[in-house]
Write a protein that holds these residues in place. Sequence first.
Motif, mmCIF file in Angstrom:
data_model
loop_
_atom_site.group_PDB
_atom_site.id
_atom_site.type_symbol
_atom_site.label_atom_id
_atom_site.label_comp_id
_atom_site.label_asym_id
_atom_site.label_seq_id
_atom_site.Cartn_x
_atom_site.Cartn_y
_atom_site.Cartn_z
ATOM 1 N N GLU A 3 0.843 -1.186 0.000
ATOM 2 C CA GLU A 3 0.000 0.000 0.000
ATOM 3 C C GLU A 3 0.878 1.234 0.000
ATOM 4 O OE1 GLU A 3 -2.941 -0.095 3.063
ATOM 5 O OE2 GLU A 3 -3.275 -2.226 2.773
ATOM 6 N N GLU A 14 -3.356 0.407 12.783
ATOM 7 C CA GLU A 14 -3.329 0.233 11.328
ATOM 8 C C GLU A 14 -1.934 -0.176 10.859
ATOM 9 O OE1 GLU A 14 -6.653 3.546 9.965
ATOM 10 O OE2 GLU A 14 -4.610 4.194 10.394
ATOM 11 N N GLU A 18 -0.921 -3.758 9.058
ATOM 12 C CA GLU A 18 -0.247 -3.812 7.762
ATOM 13 C C GLU A 18 1.080 -4.559 7.885
ATOM 14 O OE1 GLU A 18 1.550 -1.113 4.145
ATOM 15 O OE2 GLU A 18 0.261 -0.120 5.613
ATOM 16 N N ARG A 21 0.398 -8.190 7.842
ATOM 17 C CA ARG A 21 0.100 -8.661 6.480
ATOM 18 C C ARG A 21 1.390 -8.823 5.673
ATOM 19 N NH1 ARG A 21 -4.232 -4.982 6.943
ATOM 20 N NH2 ARG A 21 -3.095 -3.407 5.801
#
Length: 80
Positions: A3, A14, A18, A21
């Motif tokens: 991203e 957040e 991320e 992930r």
Amino acid sequence: MVEETGIAELSFEEALKELERIVGRLESGDASLQEAIDLYERGDQLKRQCAARLDAAQARIEAIRTDGEGRVAGTAPFAG
């Protein structure tokens, strides 16, 4: 996919999600070499952002001081 959101704009939660992930993607072994490099670089930036946010939070924590009888006598900065 990596991203492009600005890391400084992400909340701690957040950024951590991320980062999780990214770690999962890297551990899967499915990323191309260039994608793995890009993911690693983004992950490193996210890790530093999370550490900075934790350091800032820790600096705001205060320890409660008590007197000899257990009564609250004030607060002092967190000593880690």
